[in-house]
Write a protein that holds these residues in place. Structure first.
Motif: not given
Length: 471
Positions: A273-288
């Motif tokens: 959220l605060y470093y990458k500024m991309n919460p969607g990437l967390m979901s994608q990363g978790q899925l992969v």
């Protein structure tokens, strides 16, 4: 759930573990792990952003409540060892507590109208719900679940199958965890950190967990009758630890890698959220990561557990976890870093959990062989007692470190550059350090497979003789 005064004959004693039981055991881990993971990721944020509890007070909630429910773990472990019914010692408790556990989890992410954010009552409320959830319901659920590998079968191959089923459930839970963020963003109007989003999270997880818990509890059967079906005196149960080096090694591994896992899990949402500024990437990363971990657990993990020494498999997990987290740190300016970190976390966690968990039935058998006491409930609850205190410390450490690097919840996405770099550092380096230290426990886990086979054979004779004497 009355205790019998005479010996109880388990209907499924002597039978093989059915395929449906492996599936059920996997679903039990899915239910537990999605709660544990998502609570680690989002609860601190819910407390600071929605309940508006100051960061250090919010961090203390997990530490204090885990300290309390660590003691209730021990209490229930001894109760489980003293319970004997025709359905077993732990299964009746597991089934009874399934729905209450999930409903109390849901309440963790709901701010009722009578709770004023920022008030002392808001802090009291989250303490109350957390204690009900963690110290009562989850204590009973997880203690019973962990004991199943010792009481569902005495066969080493079937126990290994249950451990691998557990790991499959752990991996599948990652796919469901990855689905949580889109659910939150959908109900949260495009963001994942408002009140509606957290409420959706609580309901989503509660519904999925209820289904998983009931599938587990209603399919599993207990086959191993410990202590000839007699109620074990509480003091007597603690003899299982005398000279039990397998328990000591498993404890060291479990405590230290659990701190690393708790810290990365708790810091993950802040990093994206605060470093990458991309919460969607967390979901994608978790899925992969969940897909990769599932493939590894299906194809490679059974082969590794069968052909390699468990210590070697554990080191593979440590190297994957630490190596990919540090690569993610080094290449954090690239999107690929998010995938590397999530994959390292999920795959490394899967492997070390599988190895550590496989030693628990050995610790139960070793303690019974050495001291004449079979106490799977006590072994599992003392293990989680110490683990919960130390992981509570890890969660508290998250809040201390976030404050130290300058994170301010009131600033939202407008964190300073120093705070963002600090979040990056503590999200990668600190969890990896604890994971690496966890390998110290392997020093005490040098027990040959041939020796454990002899121990299990001797115990089978002892148990059969004890049953004949009681009949």
């Amino acid at each position: 759930m009355m205790k019998s005064k005479g010996p109880i004959q388990l209907p499924y004693a002597g039978t093989k573990v059915r395929k449906i039981e492996y599936v059920g055991y996997a679903t039990g881990m899915i239910g537990y792990q999605i709660q544990n993971t998502l609570m680690g990721i989002y609860l601190l944020m819910f407390m600071t952003n929605i309940l508006q509890i100051p960061m250090l007070y919010a961090g203390s909630v997990t530490l204090v409540c885990r300290f309390v429910d660590a003691f209730t773990d021990i209490f229930f472990g001894t109760i489980g060892d003293r319970t004997h019914t025709r359905f077993g010692s732990f299964r009746p408790w597991y089934v009874t507590m399934a729905i209450p556990a999930c409903l109390s989890f849901m309440m963790l992410f709901i701010c009722p109208k009578f709770v004023t954010p920022g008030s002392a009552f808001a802090l009291f409320w989250i303490y109350l719900i957390y204690l009900i959830y963690g110290s009562v319901f989850t204590t009973i659920m997880y203690t019973s679940y962990s004991a199943f590998t010792s009481v569902a079968t005495a066969d080493n191959n079937e126990r290994r199958g249950l451990v691998l089923a557990r790991q499959m459930g752990l991996n599948i839970s990652g796919i469901i965890v990855a689905a949580a963020t889109p659910v939150m963003m959908y109900f949260g109007g495009g963001v994942s950190n408002n009140e509606a989003a957290f409420k959706a999270l609580g309901v989503f997880v509660a519904v999925v967990s209820i289904v998983c818990y009931l599938l587990c509890g209603l399919t599993l059967r207990e086959r191993v009758q410990l202590n000839a079906g007699k109620a074990l005196p509480i003091k007597e149960g603690f003899k299982v630890f005398k000279g039990n080096k397998i328990f000591l090694g498993a404890l060291i591994c479990n405590v230290l890698h659990s701190i690393g896992i708790a810290m990365f899990g708790g810091l993950m949402s802040y990093y994206f959220l605060y470093y990458k500024m991309n919460p969607g990437l967390m979901s994608q990363g978790q899925l992969v990561a969940a897909i990769v971990a599932t493939a590894i657990s299906m194809i490679f993990l059974p082969m590794m557990m069968k052909r390699l020494r468990r210590a070697a498999v554990y080191w593979i997990g440590v190297i994957i976890f630490c190596g990919l987290l540090m690569l993610g740190y080094a290449f954090s300016m690239f999107t690929v870093s998010g995938y590397l970190m999530c994959t390292g976390f999920t795959v490394g966690m899967m492997i070390v959990y599988a190895v550590t968990f496989s030693f628990i039935p050995d610790a139960v058998d070793y303690g019974e062989w050495k001291n004449g006491v079979g106490a799977p409930g006590t072994v599992n609850t003392v293990l989680t007692f110490i683990q919960k205190i130390t992981t509570g410390f890890g969660t508290m450490l998250i809040s201390v470190l976030l404050s130290a690097v300058g994170y301010d919840a009131a600033r939202g996405f407008e964190q300073t550059q120093a705070a963002r770099e600090g979040i990056r550092l503590i999200s990668c380096v600190v969890p990896a350090a604890f994971f690496l230290l966890s390998a110290l426990g392997l020093i005490f886990l040098r027990v040959k497979a041939e020796k454990m086979k002899e121990i299990r054979e001797e115990l089978a004779v002892r148990r059969a003789n004890a049953q004949k004497e009681e009949a």
